[in-house]
Motif scaffolding. Sequence first.
Motif, short mmCIF file in Angstrom:
data_model
loop_
_atom_site.label_atom_id
_atom_site.label_comp_id
_atom_site.label_asym_id
_atom_site.label_seq_id
_atom_site.Cartn_x
_atom_site.Cartn_y
_atom_site.Cartn_z
N UNK A 38 -0.97 -26.07 15.78
CA UNK A 38 0.11 -25.11 15.55
C UNK A 38 0.57 -25.16 14.09
N UNK A 39 0.70 -26.38 13.56
CA UNK A 39 1.16 -26.54 12.17
C UNK A 39 0.13 -25.93 11.22
N UNK A 40 -1.13 -26.24 11.48
CA UNK A 40 -2.17 -25.73 10.57
C UNK A 40 -2.27 -24.20 10.64
N UNK A 41 -2.12 -23.66 11.87
CA UNK A 41 -2.17 -22.19 12.00
C UNK A 41 -1.00 -21.56 11.25
N UNK A 99 5.92 -19.80 16.03
CA UNK A 99 6.21 -19.42 17.42
C UNK A 99 4.93 -19.00 18.15
N UNK A 100 4.13 -18.14 17.45
CA UNK A 100 2.90 -17.63 18.09
C UNK A 100 1.92 -18.77 18.33
N UNK A 101 1.79 -19.63 17.31
CA UNK A 101 0.83 -20.73 17.44
C UNK A 101 1.25 -21.68 18.56
N UNK A 102 2.57 -21.95 18.63
CA UNK A 102 3.07 -22.85 19.69
C UNK A 102 2.81 -22.23 21.05
N UNK A 103 3.06 -20.91 21.13
CA UNK A 103 2.86 -20.20 22.39
C UNK A 103 1.39 -20.25 22.80
N UNK A 116 -0.90 -22.47 21.87
CA UNK A 116 -1.44 -23.79 22.20
C UNK A 116 -0.66 -24.50 23.31
N UNK A 117 0.45 -23.86 23.76
CA UNK A 117 1.25 -24.54 24.79
C UNK A 117 0.42 -24.75 26.06
N UNK A 118 -0.46 -23.75 26.38
CA UNK A 118 -1.32 -23.88 27.55
C UNK A 118 -2.27 -25.05 27.40
N UNK A 119 -2.83 -25.19 26.19
CA UNK A 119 -3.77 -26.29 25.93
C UNK A 119 -3.03 -27.62 26.05
N UNK A 120 -1.77 -27.62 25.56
CA UNK A 120 -0.97 -28.85 25.66
C UNK A 120 -0.72 -29.22 27.12
N UNK A 121 -0.47 -28.17 27.94
CA UNK A 121 -0.22 -28.43 29.37
C UNK A 121 -1.46 -29.05 30.01
N UNK A 122 -2.64 -28.50 29.63
CA UNK A 122 -3.89 -29.06 30.17
C UNK A 122 -4.04 -30.52 29.71
N UNK A 123 -3.75 -30.76 28.42
CA UNK A 123 -3.88 -32.12 27.88
C UNK A 123 -2.92 -33.07 28.61
N UNK A 124 -1.65 -32.60 28.79
CA UNK A 124 -0.67 -33.46 29.47
C UNK A 124 -1.14 -33.82 30.87
N UNK A 125 -1.64 -32.78 31.59
CA UNK A 125 -2.10 -33.04 32.95
C UNK A 125 -3.27 -34.02 32.94
#
Length: 480
Positions: free
Chosen positions: A14-17, A190-194, A196-205
């Motif tokens: 997200x930061x790099x994007x 905001x867009x980048x967080x939005x 990658x949030x799905x990818x983060x959810x997958x990673x967390x799970x």
Amino acid sequence: MPLKRLRSYRKTLAFRLTLWYAGVFAVSAGVAFLLFYTLITAVFRDRTDQELLAQAREFSATLSSRGMEAVRNLAMLEAQAAGVKKVFFRLLSSRGEVFSSSNMSYWQDIDIRQEAIKELLRDRNSVFETVSIPNRKDKIRVAHVLIGTGVILQIGQSMEADSRFIDAFKNIFLVTTVLLLGLAAGVGWFMARRAVSGVEAVTRTAQEISGGTLAKRVPVGTRGDEIDQLAATFNQMLGRIQTLVTEIKEMSDNIAHDLKSPITRIRGMAEVTLTTGKGIEEYENMAAGTVEECDRLLDMINTMLMITKTESGVHPLDYQQVDMPRLVRDACELMGTVAEDRGLTLACETPETLPLVGDPRMIQRILANLLDNAIKYTPFGGRVKVSLSETDGGEALVTVHDTGMGIPPDDLPHIFERFYRCDQSRSEPGTGLGLSLARALTRAHQGDITVTSTLGQGSTFTLILPKTRSNQTSSIEKHV
Ligand code: ADP
């Protein structure tokens, strides 16, 4: 924000994007600024040049119609009208000597450039230049125009208004760019967080799962985008893994349980004989019992191996022409005595011929299991009937019907699972592997095996085997 957290943010996608968004925006803004700046300054310079030329033309016309004195007066008047700090006029000879000018007190620093005069006299009608005076903010556009023979008009005009406009433009552009840059970075973040949030959810799970909770699932959004698809696929994979793990666990529990019983019995027999055994007879009995229990164990292990090999395709079938009526009759004959001993009637109904391509030993094993069960689970006086026929689709159809104890509806979906035994039939010997093997072998033949049953009235097992081997290599479904 603590430094450590900031550092960890720097590594995020997200930061790099966001950095990319902001970077691309800044470069685009820079390019746009350069374009606008060049365009505006060119337009202003052009406009000023046209104004200077128009005035020079007026001077030229005055000179030719009314003479030098009129030109001098015109220079004074024009300078006064525009403002002495705005314009100046100088009349020069072809050698660059000033013979008349407007009020030059404000323009003393403006030199007469001999090069410009030479250039003008060489082949040009007018020569323009932009002059900067030290300690003065505004620039001056100076034109040298030949307005008569040997008469050069040097006319200068302050570009202060244009400079003010360009400065204002620069400031507005800079402020707007900085504001928009902040906005772009915010929107980008905001867009980048939005995204990658799905990818983060997958990673967390995935992290929680590696911590041991296989029941976790990733929340699936409603947008149906790539992230939702990833989450759905990930959940599907988790579901499958969870089922497999549960099945493996159940199976290993069953294996442990079912292997434990005969071993415990063998140990018990040996212990009793050792502590109480007096004569050779007791030892002979113990040896015979041990052999029997070992045979049971070996049979169970071999059956398990065979199921696994058949399901995984490691155990290839020995395809050949099979005389099905004969195979069915042989099975009935073989089990006839057992049925008789248990007071059952065993009927066998087969057509004259029904050839098919299959592995005769394996089909025999399927039939033996079904018949063995039918006899085992039918009480004294009951009936067992085996029939062979051909379906409309040209397959061999074997039904094994009994008038036995039947199978409770709750147990029906499970009886083909490994080690599954209905509670009511536990009094009979068995391992719970017979039907699993029968199903694995049937599927290896690309056939199917099903059951219908009414509790207390009897069961019917239906075996369907294709008569020919289809081209596809034995499609074995893997059931762990
Ligand atoms: P088992 O060695 O116990 O017979 P199977 O895999 O052959 O193992 O059968 C699984 C279970 O299905 C049996 O334990 C029994 O409860 C039930 N079953 C199978 N065939 C019959 C039948 N013909 N009548 C009633 N119950 C049956």
